[in-house]
Design a protein around this motif. Structure first.
Motif, PDB file in Angstrom:
ATOM      1  N   GLN A 193       0.628  -1.304   0.035  1.00  0.00           N
ATOM      2  CA  GLN A 193       0.030   0.042   0.019  1.00  0.00           C
ATOM      3  C   GLN A 193       0.837   1.219   0.138  1.00  0.00           C
ATOM      4  OE1 GLN A 193      -3.777  -0.141  -0.124  1.00  0.00           O
ATOM      5  NE2 GLN A 193      -2.575  -2.171  -0.835  1.00  0.00           N
ATOM      6  N   TYR A 197      -5.323   3.927  -0.565  1.00  0.00           N
ATOM      7  CA  TYR A 197      -5.591   2.431  -0.839  1.00  0.00           C
ATOM      8  C   TYR A 197      -5.186   2.490  -2.286  1.00  0.00           C
ATOM      9  CZ  TYR A 197      -8.732  -1.273  -2.547  1.00  0.00           C
ATOM     10  OH  TYR A 197      -9.028  -2.327  -3.317  1.00  0.00           O
ATOM     11  N   ALA A 340     -10.743   5.897   8.176  1.00  0.00           N
ATOM     12  CA  ALA A 340      -9.668   4.974   7.690  1.00  0.00           C
ATOM     13  C   ALA A 340      -8.235   5.637   7.636  1.00  0.00           C
ATOM     14  CB  ALA A 340      -9.943   3.979   6.629  1.00  0.00           C
ATOM     15  N   ASP A 344      -4.753   1.698   5.614  1.00  0.00           N
ATOM     16  CA  ASP A 344      -5.766   0.453   6.263  1.00  0.00           C
ATOM     17  C   ASP A 344      -6.987   0.640   5.338  1.00  0.00           C
ATOM     18  OD1 ASP A 344      -4.034  -0.558   8.189  1.00  0.00           O
ATOM     19  OD2 ASP A 344      -4.622   0.817   9.343  1.00  0.00           O
ATOM     20  N   ARG A 345      -7.009   1.591   4.511  1.00  0.00           N
ATOM     21  CA  ARG A 345      -8.292   1.793   3.537  1.00  0.00           C
ATOM     22  C   ARG A 345      -8.571   0.404   2.856  1.00  0.00           C
ATOM     23  NH1 ARG A 345      -6.930   7.848   0.958  1.00  0.00           N
ATOM     24  NH2 ARG A 345      -7.301   8.866   3.019  1.00  0.00           N
ATOM     25  N   ARG A 347      -8.886  -2.546   3.944  1.00  0.00           N
ATOM     26  CA  ARG A 347      -9.645  -3.176   4.709  1.00  0.00           C
ATOM     27  C   ARG A 347     -10.960  -3.233   4.645  1.00  0.00           C
ATOM     28  NH1 ARG A 347      -6.407  -5.813   8.692  1.00  0.00           N
ATOM     29  NH2 ARG A 347      -4.455  -4.770   8.991  1.00  0.00           N
ATOM     30  N   VAL A 383     -12.974   0.252  10.602  1.00  0.00           N
ATOM     31  CA  VAL A 383     -12.213   1.485  11.186  1.00  0.00           C
ATOM     32  C   VAL A 383     -12.663   1.605  12.553  1.00  0.00           C
ATOM     33  CG1 VAL A 383     -12.147   2.200   8.743  1.00  0.00           C
ATOM     34  CG2 VAL A 383     -14.123   2.686  10.049  1.00  0.00           C
TER      35      VAL A 383
END
Length: 407
Positions: A193, A197, A340, A344-345, A347, A383
């Motif tokens: 990443q 994202y 987020a 971690d987007r 996820r 989130v």
């Protein structure tokens, strides 16, 4: 006698015009409008003004089978360059094949079909300096007049919209051996990443050619082309492929709508009918624009009056209906971009792709049901809950506008 004089005057005014409808920009939305009008309303004098040397430029537009109805599939079919029966996605903790159809229109195919059909109604290499509701000023100083003008030159920058961005660089390549893909990969987010994202988008055009696109959902619209080229080369090597030839390069930055002031945005259009991205007619989360462009073309073909004022009202009303129907998507976008952490987007997207396939189809088609929306929001969010709640109930664009007004 007075009625006859009025008819003669109207006829003379009509003859003095350069066209019934001038479409500024020869991209997807305006191209489809011109092509559809040619098929259903051939008596109309339509002119397309395109700054480049081809219609559609160097773009690829894709859509899911479930995005269009049967009638729309029939009339769009000659433009489709590639079709696949299924597609897949990949995430760090999920790999999934979806058994629903997917199709792509290439800029090359778009130009090859539309330009012969429209003939001398297409005017290439034509720069436009000013656009009004019923006239266009060209860069050479000449003016063209019409009953109406539609501006479809892409997204309009606006202080009235709060945006994230989907930016990408794509390489269409020919490999020295077959790639082995059975269908498109819409998101390979198993990659490292970067800058939000990130995923790689793959479209296999033939056994040894494919489009490899490095894509980001990011807060910054700037494209670092060198880094993206490096990313693509590294991804290709990691897949065990060897590039024999780079066929073309495609790049873009698409708006991802978080929030906005619809009334103020359309006021800036200054009564000029809009189409495509400039009308806000695209999927708020994915940026896909073809289904909305097809719907607009179908709508305009039914209008009895294509003069500027009623045309503007109809297009604006249609855009307003779509805007209100897409509020849930803008809320999801705020969760993705505001709740987020950038790294971690993925996820959120991975969680979404665990949902039932019919729901995923309705999401892309912009036809979510109330039960679908509840299903998307049910369960533990990927989130932090306080951040999710702030994102859901925030209105970042209006707050930004309020700050500007008080400054």
């Amino acid at each position: 006698m007075s009625n006859q004089s009025s008819d003669l005057r109207d006829h003379a005014d009509h003859r003095a015009l350069d066209a019934d409808l001038i479409l500024v920009g020869g991209g997807l939305a305006n191209g489809l409008i011109a092509w559809r009008l040619d098929a259903l309303r051939p008596e109309l004098r339509v002119r397309v003004l395109e700054a480049g040397d081809a219609l559609g430029a160097d773009h690829t537009w894709s859509f899911h089978d479930s995005d269009l109805n049967e009638s729309q599939h029939r009339w769009i079919a000659p433009l489709v360059a590639h079709r696949w029966a299924r597609h897949s996605v990949a995430f760090p903790e999920l790999r999934r094949r979806l058994d629903s159809g997917y199709a792509s229109i290439t800029g090359e195919r778009f130009d090859a079909v539309l330009r012969p059909a429209l003939g001398d109604r297409v005017q290439l290499n034509t720069a436009v300096s000013q656009v009004g509701p019923d006239r266009v000023m060209l860069a050479d100083g000449s003016e063209l007049r019409a009953r109406a003008v539609i501006d479809g030159r892409g997204a309009r920058p606006s202080p009235h919209l709060a945006l994230g961005f989907q930016k990408f660089l794509g390489h269409e390549v020919r490999l020295d051996a077959p790639h082995g893909l059975q269908g498109p990969t819409l998101m390979d987010a198993s990659v490292a990443q970067q800058d939000g994202y990130r995923f790689v988008y793959l479209l296999p055009f033939s056994p040894d050619t494919l489009l490899v696109e490095d894509t980001f959902y990011t807060d910054d619209p700037a494209l670092d082309l060198n880094r993206l080229r490096h990313n693509i080369a590294a991804y290709v090597r990691a897949r065990g492929w060897t590039v024999a030839e780079l066929l073309r390069e495609e790049r873009g930055v698409l708006p991802i709508l978080l929030d906005g002031d619809f009334e103020a945005y359309w006021k800036d259009a200054k009564d000029v009918p809009q189409s495509g991205m400039s009308a806000g007619l695209f999927h708020p989360t994915t940026g896909y624009s073809l289904p909305e462009a097809v719907r607009l073309a179908d709508l305009l073909c039914t209008l009895p009056d294509l003069s500027a004022r009623p045309l503007f009202r109809v297009v604006r009303r249609h855009a307003e209906q779509r805007w209100h129907a897409q509020g849930f998507y803008r809320m999801l976008n705020r969760m993705l971009f505001r709740a987020a952490a950038p790294a971690d987007r993925w996820r959120m997207m991975q969680r979404f792709y665990r949902l039932p396939e019919p729901l995923i189809q309705r999401f892309y088609a912009g036809r979510l049901r109330m039960v679908d929306k509840a299903r998307i929001l049910t369960g533990k969010p990927p989130v932090p809950i306080p951040a999710a709640l702030r994102a859901v109930f925030s209105t970042p664009a209006r707050r930004a506008l309020a700050r500007e007004g008080s400054a």
